[in-house]
Design an enzyme around this catalytic site. Structure first.
Site, PDB file in Angstrom:
ATOM      1  N   HIS A 378       0.796  -1.238   0.000  1.00 60.90           N
ATOM      2  CA  HIS A 378       0.000   0.000   0.000  1.00 60.90           C
ATOM      3  C   HIS A 378       0.821   1.277   0.000  1.00 60.90           C
ATOM      4  CE1 HIS A 378      -4.223  -1.240   0.400  1.00 60.90           C
ATOM      5  NE2 HIS A 378      -3.752  -2.303   1.023  1.00 60.90           N
ATOM      6  N   LYS A 569      -8.478  14.445   3.523  1.00 61.71           N
ATOM      7  CA  LYS A 569      -7.695  13.213   3.633  1.00 61.71           C
ATOM      8  C   LYS A 569      -6.770  13.360   4.832  1.00 61.71           C
ATOM      9  CE  LYS A 569      -6.380  13.926  -0.670  1.00 61.71           C
ATOM     10  NZ  LYS A 569      -6.469  12.717  -1.429  1.00 61.71           N
ATOM     11  N   ARG A 570      -6.051  12.297   5.189  1.00 57.76           N
ATOM     12  CA  ARG A 570      -5.102  12.419   6.302  1.00 57.76           C
ATOM     13  C   ARG A 570      -4.139  13.578   6.027  1.00 57.76           C
ATOM     14  NH1 ARG A 570      -5.412   9.397  11.187  1.00 57.76           N
ATOM     15  NH2 ARG A 570      -3.155   9.414  11.257  1.00 57.76           N
ATOM     16  N   LYS A 575       0.813  14.630   0.903  1.00 55.74           N
ATOM     17  CA  LYS A 575      -0.492  14.964   0.316  1.00 55.74           C
ATOM     18  C   LYS A 575      -0.608  16.460   0.012  1.00 55.74           C
ATOM     19  CE  LYS A 575      -2.763  10.997   2.561  1.00 55.74           C
ATOM     20  NZ  LYS A 575      -3.307  10.200   1.455  1.00 55.74           N
ATOM     21  N   THR A 677      -8.417   6.616  -2.835  1.00 54.35           N
ATOM     22  CA  THR A 677      -9.787   6.200  -3.185  1.00 54.35           C
ATOM     23  C   THR A 677     -10.746   7.371  -3.011  1.00 54.35           C
ATOM     24  OG1 THR A 677     -10.056   5.319  -0.947  1.00 54.35           O
ATOM     25  CG2 THR A 677      -9.511   3.740  -2.684  1.00 54.35           C
ATOM     26  N   LYS A 681     -14.239   8.550  -5.181  1.00 45.31           N
ATOM     27  CA  LYS A 681     -15.533   8.912  -4.573  1.00 45.31           C
ATOM     28  C   LYS A 681     -16.014  10.258  -5.111  1.00 45.31           C
ATOM     29  CE  LYS A 681     -14.075   6.267  -0.625  1.00 45.31           C
ATOM     30  NZ  LYS A 681     -13.101   6.306   0.461  1.00 45.31           N
TER      31      LYS A 681
END
Length: 855
Positions: A378, A569-570, A575, A677, A681
């Site tokens: 992952h 998101k986290r 990110k 993911t 969405k």
């Protein structure tokens, strides 16, 4: 052209949320009142909303139980190949509404609750999220369980029943504060304790070697108590099981202390055993080498493998001969998927069972083990890869260390035979990393002990093969695969966006819910003016609803016509929430310089949790909140720009914000996000993506056409080249005046006047330690955002692009992902089996394709 349907007419036509019959509504009301009576005994007037929620949950559960029993009976009789999905995280969210949808009860329940004078949304809000995961990995596991049940696979999710899930995040004075998530404090109506299947798990001790083999003795025992949660498939009466283990101390735990008089201490020490399942480690993409974490990882695999072997022995395939159980057919009947390296100890544990307990010869045991396990990687971030210190493993699991050494020795002998005198290769491929603290590389253990290894998006799988595990892929190229992630359309469209789900069903029929590839039919509607208006109307309704939620929660007046620009998101440097923050500051500066200029109003929504020990992530949250404080209170800016930091982002909040989003931010540095993911969405729910060519964004651009996404910035090869040259942040700062201005404002304390030095760590990192190269992509990002604003001014063109994205989202169903796992890794065939409901005879199962040997 036909006239648009009223909402009432639409609901009559569409059955994706269940057919409403007077009989079923009456039956639900009877069930509800019965459960309410059991709960209260007193009259209904004193009932609280929570009492009503529990009554409804138990009523819906009644409809599950018969199907659950039927499904397990069917598996027992047909004995199909079982799929075991091992994960330390299952981020399930709420269960009530998802269950109603998958059983086809949503509309009937809505009607029954309405007739009882109650508010369904209010009842749904009472349910606690089952937050047993950090983010993408845990939510993926939850989507996979839904798809496996919908596809009729005999599948089981195995994990830990954490007493405290992912922490509740409070924002106080702009800072993240963590509070314990006591999600079980009111009880959980969806789980059933199964004490009859309680199992012992051993720790510590020592190993004795005798002529009969190795024996692990003088261990400390902890009991694993299973709790089962039903997992219903969509309208097929299949109900699979998620089994989560809870740690319990045995009654005689530390009674030696009691016998010498310290009874109190003996009882208190029970907590040490039960702490194993107390709390989820709140780290995403970061390895924390704590003893308790290793205990959790071994606890779940030891209990699970005992359970798997018990089930195998009870089946007709676990046949016996004069020696005992024959395990030759084990890999034909059992597939175990390791969700990242967290359950990697399952490999030496299965070897221990086969060699030490079942007395199989090593080579045979190893062959069966390798054919049973498959491993999903992952992440490629080095800090996320698990490397357990040898000393810790030796103390906690002495026999497993010996087995790992044996696996490694045989593996290295094989490498040495293939590549004589290549010492460097032996070092790179060893399971044991020498130098400094000796460590076990868990990813290497997973690769060597599995028959299949997969990444979770095309670009990620390529990086896994060509960079991270290059030597292993060169040795066994057929072992490495790609399985692009997906999301369940039941939760991520039907449940969270019923207006859009029903609009699509009117256009192309209802079958897309099981076969999301049918969304391609919407390409024919891109120029349909009525459909364009309807899609825009649904989005606007979702935005108005979410704006009201934001006003209520955050006391900030939101313009529902503004562009909802969402980055949830986290919180992690890779990110790049920081790049978004720099863009906010740039927009703010532009508005202040020229207030009269046309500016597309934006509501920028950022949300996510930072790992409690991750200083930089927590500073990023503080910075975003400090910027929001200035922007939201500047009268010159007014309603042109608002910034909201969403507190306590979680599954149930995602279900609210995603349908209301216009622009989805997926801006990680190319080559760092395995898949994502959230991006899928948003795409399915009619948001447009601004993103880098990273993770699944690459395949989203392939499916929809790059011109239908806002793609910007460096590609993987550009990042590699920049690393080779050496990244110089100062260069970009000097060349780009707007970047310089934004950074100088942060540095000078413009956003923190009372503490001018507050963000010095953030600025220092951006200039000197930024592995993720925020400045390098800033200019391209800001330019791309200008294109976003330009298109948003043309509502029709924007909505047409939205429709093209929805039409291209079919690939990103977890049903497609699971079909690929089933065929390519587990070697079973998905089934269209429809098990008869409890009120019909059992021999009427409709089936077209059996699952492996049977469904």
């Amino acid at each position: 052209m036909s006239r648009p349907l009223s909402d009432q007419e639409r609901r009559k036509q569409i059955s994706i949320r269940g057919i409403v019959g007077a009989e079923s509504v009456a039956e639900l009301k009877r069930g509800f009142n019965r459960h309410l009576h059991f709960t209260l005994v007193k009259d209904r007037n004193v009932a609280t909303p929570r009492d009503y929620y529990f009554a409804l949950a138990h009523t819906v559960r009644d409809h599950l139980v018969g199907r659950w029993i039927r499904t397990q009976q069917y598996y027992y009789e047909k004995d199909p190949k079982r799929i075991y999905y091992l994960s330390l995280e299952f981020y399930m969210g709420r269960t009530l509404q998802n269950t109603m949808i998958n059983l086809g009860l949503q509309n009937a329940c809505d009607k029954a609750i309405y007739q009882l004078g109650l508010d369904m949304e209010e009842l749904e809000e009472i349910e606690e999220d089952a937050g047993l995961g950090n983010g993408g990995l845990g939510r993926l596991a939850a989507c996979f369980l839904d798809s496996m049940a919908t596809l009729g696979l005999a599948a089981y999710g195995y994990g830990i029943r954490y007493e405290y899930g992912i922490f509740n995040q409070k924002i106080r004075d702009g800072w993240q504060v963590e509070e314990a998530d006591d999600w079980l404090r009111h009880g959980n109506p969806w789980e059933k304790a199964r004490p009859e299947y309680m199992l012992p798990v051993h720790f510590y001790g020592r190993v004795e070697h005798a002529a009969t083999g190795a024996k692990w003795v003088d261990t400390q025992v902890v009991l694993a108590l299973p709790y089962d949660t039903p997992v219903p498939g969509y309208l097929n009466n299949t109900v699979n099981t998620m089994r989560l283990w809870s740690a319990r101390a045995p009654n005689d735990f530390n009674l030696r202390d009691f016998n010498v008089g310290d009874y109190i201490q003996a009882v208190l020490d029970r907590n040490l055993a039960e702490n194993i399942s107390r709390v989820l480690y709140p780290n995403d993409n970061f390895f924390e080498g704590k003893e308790l974490r290793l205990k959790q990882e071994y606890f779940v695999v030891a209990a699970t493998l005992q359970d798997i072997i018990r089930r195998f022995k009870a089946s007709k395939f676990g046949s016996t001969d004069s020696v005992g159980i024959v395990f030759d057919s084990f890999p034909d009947q059992v597939a175990i998927q390791l969700n990242d390296t967290h359950p990697a100890m399952a490999i030496p544990e299965l070897m221990r069972i086969f060699v030490d307990i079942e007395k199989l010869p090593w080579n045979k045991a190893w062959d069966i083990t390798k054919r049973t396990f498959a491993y999903t990687n992952h992440t490629v971030l080095p800090e996320a890869l698990e490397r357990w210190p040898v000393d810790l493993v030796e103390k906690l699991l002495p026999r497993h260390l010996q087995i790992i050494y044996e696996i490694n020795q045989r593996h290295l002998d094989h490498i040495a035979f293939l590549f004589p005198n290549d010492v460097d290769r032996l070092q790179r491929m060893s399971l044991i990393e020498e130098g400094g603290t000796k460590r076990i590389n868990m990813a290497h253990l997973c690769i060597v002990g599995s028959h299949a290894v997969n990444g979770v998006a095309k670009i990620h799988s390529e990086i896994v093969k060509t960079q991270v595990f290059e030597d292993f892929a060169a040795l066994e190229p057929e072992k490495f695969q790609n399985k692009t992630n997906g999301i369940t359309p039941r939760r991520w469209l039907l449940l969270c966006n019923p207006g859009l789900a029903e609009l699509i069903a009117e256009k192309i029929g209802e079958d897309y819910v099981r076969d999301l590839s049918q969304l391609t039919k919407l390409h024919g509607c891109v120029d349909d003016d009525l459909f364009i208006r309807e899609v825009a109307k649904v989005k606007q309704e979702n935005k108005v609803k979410f704006a009201l939620y934001l006003e209520k929660e955050y006391k900030v007046k939101i313009n529902p016509s503004s562009m909802f620009d969402v980055h949830v998101k986290r919180i992690h440097e890779y990110k790049r929430q920081l790049m978004n923050c720099l863009h906010i500051i740039t927009m703010y500066n532009r508005i202040r310089k020229d207030p009269a200029k046309l500016f597309v109003p934006r509501t920028v929504i950022i949300g996510g949790k930072a790992a409690p020990g991750y200083h930089m992530a927590k500073m990023i949250i503080k910075l975003i909140n400090a910027v929001a404080q200035v922007v939201n209170n500047d009268p010159i800016v007014g309603s042109k720009l608002k910034v909201i930091f969403l507190e306590n982002y979680r599954v149930s909040l995602a279900e609210k914000v995603i349908p209301a989003t216009d622009l989805s931010e997926q801006i990680s540095t190319a080559g760092t996000e395995a898949s994502g993911t959230g991006n899928m969405k948003f795409m399915l729910n009619g948001a447009l993506t601004i993103g880098t060519m990273d993770g699944a964004n690459v395949e989203m651009a392939e499916e929809a056409g790059e011109e239908n996404l806002f793609i910007f910035g460096m590609r993987v090869e550009d990042v590699t080249e920049l690393d080779r040259e050496g990244y110089n942040a100062q260069k970009y700062y000097n060349q780009l005046p707007e970047l310089k201005e934004a950074v100088d404002q942060i540095k000078s304390g413009f956003f923190s006047p009372e503490e001018p030095e507050l963000f010095s760590d953030v600025v220092n990192m951006l200039f000197h330690h930024d592995r993720f190269k925020v400045f390098a992509d800033y200019e391209a990002y800001v330019r791309c955002q200008e294109k976003v604003s330009e298109l948003y001014l043309n509502s029709k063109a924007w909505t047409k692009m939205v429709i093209r994205n929805i039409a291209a989202a079919g690939k990103f169903s977890s049903d497609r992902t699971i079909k690929e796992y089933a065929r390519d890794i587990w070697h079973v065939e998905p089934s269209n089996l429809k098990i008869p409901p409890p009120n019909e005879p059992r021999d009427t199962a409709e089936q077209s394709t059996p699952n492996g040997t049977a469904a």
